[in-house]
Scaffold this motif. Structure first.
Motif, PDB file in Angstrom:
ATOM      1  N   ASP A   1       0.805  -1.222   0.000  1.00 41.32           N
ATOM      2  CA  ASP A   1       0.000   0.000   0.000  1.00 41.32           C
ATOM      3  C   ASP A   1       0.843   1.278   0.000  1.00 41.32           C
ATOM      4  N   ASP A   2       2.063   1.215   0.538  1.00 31.49           N
ATOM      5  CA  ASP A   2       2.899   2.408   0.635  1.00 31.49           C
ATOM      6  C   ASP A   2       3.456   2.807  -0.717  1.00 31.49           C
ATOM      7  N   ARG A   3       3.944   4.041  -0.783  1.00 25.42           N
ATOM      8  CA  ARG A   3       4.636   4.527  -1.973  1.00 25.42           C
ATOM      9  C   ARG A   3       6.073   4.869  -1.605  1.00 25.42           C
ATOM     10  N   TYR A   4       6.975   4.748  -2.586  1.00 23.73           N
ATOM     11  CA  TYR A   4       8.404   4.806  -2.308  1.00 23.73           C
ATOM     12  C   TYR A   4       9.123   5.807  -3.201  1.00 23.73           C
ATOM     13  N   ASP A   5      10.226   6.336  -2.650  1.00 25.84           N
ATOM     14  CA  ASP A   5      11.066   7.243  -3.427  1.00 25.84           C
ATOM     15  C   ASP A   5      11.789   6.514  -4.550  1.00 25.84           C
ATOM     16  N   LEU A   6      12.156   5.252  -4.287  1.00 25.33           N
ATOM     17  CA  LEU A   6      12.894   4.463  -5.272  1.00 25.33           C
ATOM     18  C   LEU A   6      12.373   3.036  -5.273  1.00 25.33           C
ATOM     19  N   VAL A   7      11.902   2.593  -6.438  1.00 23.82           N
ATOM     20  CA  VAL A   7      11.439   1.222  -6.632  1.00 23.82           C
ATOM     21  C   VAL A   7      12.383   0.560  -7.631  1.00 23.82           C
ATOM     22  N   VAL A   8      12.969  -0.558  -7.244  1.00 23.51           N
ATOM     23  CA  VAL A   8      13.885  -1.285  -8.123  1.00 23.51           C
ATOM     24  C   VAL A   8      13.265  -2.637  -8.449  1.00 23.51           C
ATOM     25  N   ALA A   9      13.120  -2.929  -9.742  1.00 24.06           N
ATOM     26  CA  ALA A   9      12.520  -4.196 -10.183  1.00 24.06           C
ATOM     27  C   ALA A   9      13.422  -4.828 -11.228  1.00 24.06           C
ATOM     28  N   ASN A  10      14.267  -5.741 -10.797  1.00 25.58           N
ATOM     29  CA  ASN A  10      15.168  -6.464 -11.694  1.00 25.58           C
ATOM     30  C   ASN A  10      14.551  -7.836 -11.958  1.00 25.58           C
ATOM     31  N   ILE A  11      13.578  -7.860 -12.852  1.00 26.42           N
ATOM     32  CA  ILE A  11      12.818  -9.072 -13.147  1.00 26.42           C
ATOM     33  C   ILE A  11      12.560  -9.162 -14.643  1.00 26.42           C
ATOM     34  N   LEU A  12      12.039 -10.296 -15.101  1.00 29.72           N
ATOM     35  CA  LEU A  12      11.830 -10.518 -16.524  1.00 29.72           C
ATOM     36  C   LEU A  12      10.841  -9.535 -17.135  1.00 29.72           C
ATOM     37  N   ALA A  13      11.057  -9.236 -18.417  1.00 30.56           N
ATOM     38  CA  ALA A  13      10.204  -8.292 -19.130  1.00 30.56           C
ATOM     39  C   ALA A  13       8.716  -8.649 -19.059  1.00 30.56           C
ATOM     40  N   PRO A  14       8.307  -9.905 -19.285  1.00 24.05           N
ATOM     41  CA  PRO A  14       6.875 -10.211 -19.190  1.00 24.05           C
ATOM     42  C   PRO A  14       6.299  -9.924 -17.813  1.00 24.05           C
ATOM     43  N   VAL A  15       7.101 -10.133 -16.770  1.00 24.39           N
ATOM     44  CA  VAL A  15       6.630  -9.856 -15.413  1.00 24.39           C
ATOM     45  C   VAL A  15       6.520  -8.352 -15.189  1.00 24.39           C
ATOM     46  N   LEU A  16       7.478  -7.595 -15.713  1.00 25.93           N
ATOM     47  CA  LEU A  16       7.412  -6.132 -15.614  1.00 25.93           C
ATOM     48  C   LEU A  16       6.131  -5.607 -16.266  1.00 25.93           C
ATOM     49  N   VAL A  17       5.797  -6.168 -17.409  1.00 26.07           N
ATOM     50  CA  VAL A  17       4.568  -5.742 -18.098  1.00 26.07           C
ATOM     51  C   VAL A  17       3.348  -6.099 -17.253  1.00 26.07           C
ATOM     52  N   ALA A  18       3.333  -7.308 -16.704  1.00 25.95           N
ATOM     53  CA  ALA A  18       2.195  -7.745 -15.890  1.00 25.95           C
ATOM     54  C   ALA A  18       2.044  -6.899 -14.628  1.00 25.95           C
ATOM     55  N   LEU A  19       3.156  -6.419 -14.078  1.00 27.44           N
ATOM     56  CA  LEU A  19       3.129  -5.652 -12.837  1.00 27.44           C
ATOM     57  C   LEU A  19       3.120  -4.139 -13.074  1.00 27.44           C
ATOM     58  N   ALA A  20       3.016  -3.715 -14.318  1.00 23.45           N
ATOM     59  CA  ALA A  20       3.186  -2.305 -14.665  1.00 23.45           C
ATOM     60  C   ALA A  20       2.277  -1.379 -13.856  1.00 23.45           C
ATOM     61  N   ASP A  21       1.018  -1.718 -13.726  1.00 21.22           N
ATOM     62  CA  ASP A  21       0.082  -0.854 -12.999  1.00 21.22           C
ATOM     63  C   ASP A  21       0.523  -0.664 -11.551  1.00 21.22           C
ATOM     64  N   ASP A  22       0.924  -1.750 -10.909  1.00 23.14           N
ATOM     65  CA  ASP A  22       1.329  -1.660  -9.510  1.00 23.14           C
ATOM     66  C   ASP A  22       2.697  -1.004  -9.351  1.00 23.14           C
ATOM     67  N   LEU A  23       3.595  -1.207 -10.314  1.00 20.49           N
ATOM     68  CA  LEU A  23       4.895  -0.537 -10.254  1.00 20.49           C
ATOM     69  C   LEU A  23       4.722   0.974 -10.316  1.00 20.49           C
ATOM     70  N   ARG A  24       3.811   1.423 -11.163  1.00 23.91           N
ATOM     71  CA  ARG A  24       3.519   2.866 -11.214  1.00 23.91           C
ATOM     72  C   ARG A  24       2.909   3.324  -9.894  1.00 23.91           C
ATOM     73  N   ARG A  25       1.987   2.529  -9.384  1.00 19.69           N
ATOM     74  CA  ARG A  25       1.252   2.924  -8.183  1.00 19.69           C
ATOM     75  C   ARG A  25       2.151   3.106  -6.973  1.00 19.69           C
ATOM     76  N   VAL A  26       3.150   2.238  -6.818  1.00 19.44           N
ATOM     77  CA  VAL A  26       3.983   2.298  -5.616  1.00 19.44           C
ATOM     78  C   VAL A  26       5.153   3.266  -5.751  1.00 19.44           C
ATOM     79  N   THR A  27       5.313   3.876  -6.927  1.00 20.33           N
ATOM     80  CA  THR A  27       6.371   4.872  -7.112  1.00 20.33           C
ATOM     81  C   THR A  27       5.816   6.256  -6.806  1.00 20.33           C
ATOM     82  N   ARG A  28       6.338   6.876  -5.791  1.00 23.65           N
ATOM     83  CA  ARG A  28       5.849   8.166  -5.325  1.00 23.65           C
ATOM     84  C   ARG A  28       6.103   9.270  -6.354  1.00 23.65           C
TER      85      ARG A  28
END
Length: 285
Positions: free
Chosen positions: A202-229
């Protein structure tokens, strides 16, 4: 210990190996076998069912695979050849079983034990992510590590500043490795790690690091945006240098600030367009 074996044709060796490297494996051995396929890729992804399932999911239906019991002593001979990995002039990753006699006293030293399923931090995507972390972390940076593996990114972030660091991974073996390495580096009180889904954060962060596969990055895109402050940065890796536009499209409207490449891999730093530079603490909105 179990070996994870993938059977491929000679033409698919590089593609299949790339998928395995992105799982955080520490080494891949190529063995020639009889037709029709020709090559077996032997590696270790972890002994737990969750770790093996993660590897199977990453490979999809592209290549056949099997799990083989192996002798631990033979599997650990790679440790004799491990060496410190310099991220920058004053940040170095040191294999846990080596001493630090050649490391300058003022360097930040991160001691890492990869365990049975993960790498030391020497894969290009991990190295690029660590360089971005070293560049972006300040004394008050709230960090989230998505797909933490050994915990090398989370532990490094905790050593670079005094704020708590959040880390998540779908594999329980990764959580155990991260806890172990946090304790080894004296930052277990600042690294919070578990198998929570990104959607549960639920929190938002100054720095989000996601070193994961491209298909997973695409699948998580909405949440990656959401948790980046707003005003923060999202750093993604695990993507090919010449084939990641689809990932950037999925993360729009976040925009690229910087892109770095190493050995055919890319690491991209993104931000919200016209975002305020004012940072807020995690959980404050």
């Amino acid at each position: 210990m179990r070996a994870f074996v993938v059977t491929v044709s000679e033409l698919d060796v590089e593609a299949a190996s790339d998928v395995l490297w992105q799982l955080g494996v520490r080494a891949i051995e190529e063995r020639r076998v009889a037709a029709p396929d020709g090559i077996e890729l032997w590696t270790a992804v972890g002994d737990e069912p969750e770790a093996i399932e993660r590897a199977v999911t990453a490979l999809g239906d592209c290549w056949p695979h099997r799990v083989v019991e192996v002798v631990d002593v033979a599997a650990d001979t790679w440790r004799d050849f491990a060496a410190p990995i310099w991220v920058s002039d004053d940040l170095v990753i040191v294999p846990a079983w080596l001493d630090e006699t050649d490391v300058a006293a003022d360097s930040t030293v991160v001691r890492i034990e990869p365990g049975g399923a993960f790498g030391l931090g020497d894969h290009p995507t991990t190295l690029l992510s660590l360089q971005a972390l070293d560049r972006l972390v300040a004394s008050d940076t709230d960090v989230l590590d998505v797909g933490c593996g050994t915990g090398v990114i989370a532990v490094t972030a905790a050593l670079l500043q005094d704020r708590p660091v959040r880390a998540i991974d779908i594999a329980s073996a990764a959580v155990e490795a991260t806890i172990d390495n946090a304790e080894r580096n004296g930052v277990s009180n600042r690294v919070v790690v578990d198998t929570a889904d990104l959607a549960q954060i639920d929190d938002r962060y100054d720095l989000v690091v996601a070193n994961i596969l491209a298909p997973v990055l695409v699948a998580l895109a909405d949440d990656l945006r959401r948790v980046t402050r707003p005003g923060g940065r999202l750093v993604i890796s695990g993507i090919l240098a010449d084939a990641h536009q689809h990932v950037l499209d999925a993360l729009a409207p976040m925009e690229v600030v910087r892109s770095d490449e190493l050995d055919g891999w890319a690491c991209v730093e993104l931000r919200w367009p016209n975002a305020s530079r004012t940072r807020r603490r995690a959980g404050s909105g």
